[in-house]
Structure formats: structure tokens, C-alpha cells
Scaffold this active site. Structure first.
Site, mmCIF file in Angstrom:
data_model
loop_
_atom_site.group_PDB
_atom_site.id
_atom_site.type_symbol
_atom_site.label_atom_id
_atom_site.label_comp_id
_atom_site.label_asym_id
_atom_site.label_seq_id
_atom_site.Cartn_x
_atom_site.Cartn_y
_atom_site.Cartn_z
ATOM 1 N N THR A 11 -13.605 17.560 45.940
ATOM 2 C CA THR A 11 -14.660 16.562 45.736
ATOM 3 C C THR A 11 -14.331 15.638 44.559
ATOM 4 O O THR A 11 -14.326 14.420 44.693
ATOM 5 C CB THR A 11 -16.010 17.272 45.471
ATOM 6 N N LYS A 200 -20.908 25.368 29.757
ATOM 7 C CA LYS A 200 -21.106 24.003 29.231
ATOM 8 C C LYS A 200 -21.742 24.063 27.838
ATOM 9 O O LYS A 200 -21.368 23.303 26.938
ATOM 10 C CB LYS A 200 -21.993 23.203 30.190
HETATM 11 N N1 HSE Z 1 -22.062 22.844 39.855
HETATM 12 C C1 HSE Z 1 -22.145 21.979 38.740
HETATM 13 C C2 HSE Z 1 -23.582 21.484 38.626
HETATM 14 C C3 HSE Z 1 -21.223 20.826 38.927
HETATM 15 O O1 HSE Z 1 -24.338 21.659 39.594
HETATM 16 O O2 HSE Z 1 -23.971 20.976 37.595
HETATM 17 C C4 HSE Z 1 -21.088 19.926 37.740
HETATM 18 O O3 HSE Z 1 -20.581 20.605 36.634
#
Ligand code: HSE
Length: 404
Positions: A11, A200
Site C-alpha cells: 500500500t 508510535k
Molecule cells: N495501522 C496503522 C493505523 C497504519 O491504523 O494507524 C498507520 O500507521
């Protein structure tokens, strides 16, 4: 002309190729020369795609080609992304990645190699998708002591919670739609159990403190236990439920950090952050509060952040831009040291059971029509005190933390 190789044509990787082509003139203007895609490394072939003649299956072609100075890693996971990225940096190539698992697990080492080799290891897209947040932390806010970072950092879970809240969707249907739209991780457990948010948050906290953060030190709870009944109460109380990742720098430089579903009321700046959008509040000691908002996941928004990293690397092709963190470990306080108010759902009628909740200093009880239960929100309490006091409550159905 500068040459780029993309490792992983999923993606995000295909989005990077698309932006390099669509915006090639803007990119050339900003870099000062053309930036061309030379290779796409993937296990698969893409015969009908615009990159069909660039696809290779052998990493050593990238590693050994001196014409490739810029490498994009959009494979995800740790293997083989970690050995490939490390080899690229050691070969003197700049790397831009969207891979938060890689940055959270190996960022310290990869940043060190990049410094030693006078190249750059950039990862703007690893947090907040297309939202500028990494670069603001080391550029615009570099004169600040960061006191607090509170964010909705996962698009998939925010999309699911919004669909449940506003449109009454079931959890599973909302997750399937997030997968169809290309938001979710390959293994959606990483999203719904909070692990993606945790990684994150670890990256943001390390950026803010300048010290390495072990993501395993951060208490992490996902959204799988959140139900439609919780949202009915939240609605009645003028509140919503969001998955927060938060870090607070304490008095003794100990960081209080957690990932958990949090109830917030309509006055909270993150209340209106819905669907796949992410929002991040950053408080600096001089600046006060700032907020960053935008598409937190998805092909082109995330790829846009990767392309910005490529441009930044291309503009600093002979030098390492000072950013990131050292190998000194940041201490994270245990979850028990955090303070919240608590939304408690109790079985029975309020008039029969409110007395047992006196220690919690509850606000007025709220009931839902047709349900033999009620809910209250407690006074602010240390998590340790709440856990101890609530352990003996046999009528407690569940609790959700409430932002103070
Ligand atoms: N799976 C992650 C989200 C993708 O939904 O935020 C982006 O880091």
C-alpha cells in the site's frame, strides 16, 4: 539526477512510486535535481503496473549499486526490513521508512549508524501517517522542553470507535472496512490491542526526551473490551471514548506513559478527531499547547510523508541531520503511578449500591433505560489506589479511565 529504490511495493510503497511520478516536477524543484525511481524490491512481480520494468527480487542489487543513494523501506515488520535497512545505511545510503515497528525496536542502533556514516535515517511516516510530527519535534520545537504528548495515534482504532459511536456499527464490521480501506496492519491485533499506538508513542517520547524508550515499558491496553453499551453511557454523559497514547514528563524526569481507551468530554481538543484522522497534542514549557491533525493512515497520506523524507535526505546528501535519541534509557513510571478519574459500570440500582462507592467520591449516577445497572465517574485517583479500592467490588462490571 538522484536514484531511489523502494523496498516493499504494498500500500505505502506503491503510494511512494505514485507520488514520485505525479509530483516529479515539484520534487525536482525542491531538491534541485530530478529524483528517479530505479528499483522496486518485492517478492512479487507487478506486470501490469507502471513499475513493472523496475521490479527486482535480489536485495544485493540495491546494496551494491552506487547510483542508488536513497532507499525507501515500506515492507513493514522486522525481518528482512531490519537487516536490509542496516545494510543500506552501512553502504552509505539514506533511508526513509514508514515502519514504526522497525524504528521502535532498532531506532537507536540505526540512528547511530546513520550518524557514523554521515547519512540520514528518517521516519516521519512512522507516526501519524501524513501528519508532520517527527520533523516539528526536532525542528520547530527544538528550543522547547516537551512536557506532554497526548495523541490519537492509530487510524484503524479511531475509525472503529467512530463508527461504533456515531453510526452504531459492530466492532467486526468496522474493522473489516478499515482493512478494506488499507488502514489496518497486516495483523490487525497490532491495531486493536494498542501495540501500534504503543510503538508510535515510544518513538514520540524518545524524540521528546532524546533518550531511548523501550516500548515494552509502556502499559498498553487496546479497544477490544469497548462495547456499544459504553458508548450509550458516553453519549448520555456528553463524552466519547478514544484510544490515547500519552506521555507526561514528571518532576523527577520520570516519564508517565500509557496506551489505553480514555473517556473524554466535548471540551477536550481531541474530542472531534474522528474516523481515520489522528490528532496529537504537544505541550512545550515555553510554547504551551500545540495540536497536529491529519490523516493518520492510508496510502497517499503516509506515502507523502515518506516522499518528504526522501527530499530532505536528498537536500542533505553529504551530511547527517542531527535528530533522534541516544542509547541512554528513559525511565518510564509504572501504570500505578498515573492519575485518572474512572468511569465505573455497576450492576444493580444506584439507590441500593451508591453507599459502597463513597471512597471513590463519585459524581451523580447515570442509568440507561431497560438496564439493571448504572454508571458513575470517580474523583481523580492514583491508578494504584483505584485498583486497590475496586478489587473488592463484586458489582463492578467494568471501568474506563477518564481524562482528568
Ligand atoms: N495501522 C496503522 C493505523 C497504519 O491504523 O494507524 C498507520 O500507521
Amino acid at each position: 539526477m538522484m536514484n531511489v529504490a523502494i523496498m516493499g511495493y504494498g500500500t505505502i510503497g506503491s503510494g511512494v512510486a505514485e507520488i514520485l511520478e505525479t509530483n516529479k516536477e515539484i520534487i525536482a524543484r525542491n531538491v534541485g535535481q530530478e529524483v528517479a525511481l530505479k528499483y522496486v524490491l518485492d517478492l512479487r512481480n507487478f506486470p501490469d503496473s507502471p513499475v513493472a520494468d523496475k521490479v527486482i527480487h535480489d536485495f544485493s542489487i540495491i546494496e551494491n549499486d552506487p547510483e542508488v543513494q536513497l532507499v525507501v523501506e515500506t515492507m513493514g515488520g522486522l525481518n528482512p526490513s531490519y537487516p536490509f535497512v542496516k545494510a543500506c545505511l552501512l553502504a552509505g545510503k539514506h533511508v526513509a521508512t514508514s515502519n514504526k515497528a522497525l524504528v521502535a525496536a532498532y531506532g537507536t542502533e540505526l540512528l547511530k549508524i546513520a550518524r557514523e556514516k554521515e547519512v540520514n535515517f528518517f521516519f516521519e511516516a512512522s507516526v501519524g501517517g501524513g501528519i508532520p510530527i517527527i520533523r516539528p519535534l526536532y525542528r520547530c520545537l527544538m528550543g522547547e522542553k516537551i512536557l506532554d504528548i497526548t495523541g490519537i495515534l492509530n487510524g484503524t482504532t479511531n475509525f472503529i470507535l467512530t463508527k461504533m459511536d456515531k453510526e452504531g456499527w459492530a466492532f467486526d464490521s468496522a474493522l473489516k472496512e478499515a482493512q478494506r480501506l488499507g488502514y489496518a496492519e497486516r495483523n490487525p491485533e497490532a491495531d486493536v490491542e494498542g501495540h501500534d499506538t504503543c510503538r508510535k508513542l515510544a518513538i514520540l517520547t524518545a524524540m521528546a526526551t532524546g533518550k531511548e524508550v523501550n516500548y515494552e515499558d509502556i502499559y498498553t491496553e487496546g479497544i477490544t473490551a469497548i462495547s456499544d453499551v459504553d458508548f450509550r453511557y458516553a453519549d448520555k454523559m456528553g463524552m466519547s471514548i478514544k484510544l490515547f497514547g500519552a506521555s507526561r514528563v514528571g518532576r523527577d524526569e520520570m516519564v508517565n506513559a500509557y496506551v489505553a481507551p480514555i473517556m473524554i468530554d466535548r471540551r477536550h481538543p481531541l474530542y472531534t478527531v474522528s474516523d481515520v484522522y489522528n490528532g496529537i497534542l504537544v505541550t512545550g514549557n515555553m510554547l504551551g499547547e500545540t495540536m497536529y491533525y491529519g490523516s493518520g493512515a492510508g496510502k497517499l497520506p503516509t506515502a507523502s510523508a515518506v516522499v518528504a523524507d526522501i527530499i530532505d535526505a536528498a537536500k542533505h546528501v553529504n551530511r547527517n541531520v542531527v535528530m533522534g535519541w541516544s542509547s541512554e534509557r528513559q525511565q518510564i513510571a509504572p501504570m500505578e503511578a498515573n492519575e485518572f478519574r474512572y468511569f465505573m459500570r455497576m450492576a444493580g440500582r444506584p439507590e441500593e449500591h451508591l453507599d459502597s462507592l463513597m471512597d471513590f467520591g463519585p459524581e451523580e449516577a447515570v442509568t440507561l433505560e431497560g438496564m439493571d445497572e448504572f454508571a458513575v465517574i470517580t474523583k481523580p485517583m492514583l491508578e494504584a489506589d483505584f485498583q486497590e479500592a475496586s478489587a473488592g467490588l463484586d458489582r463492578l462490571i467494568k471501568f474506563i479511565r477518564v481524562e482528568r
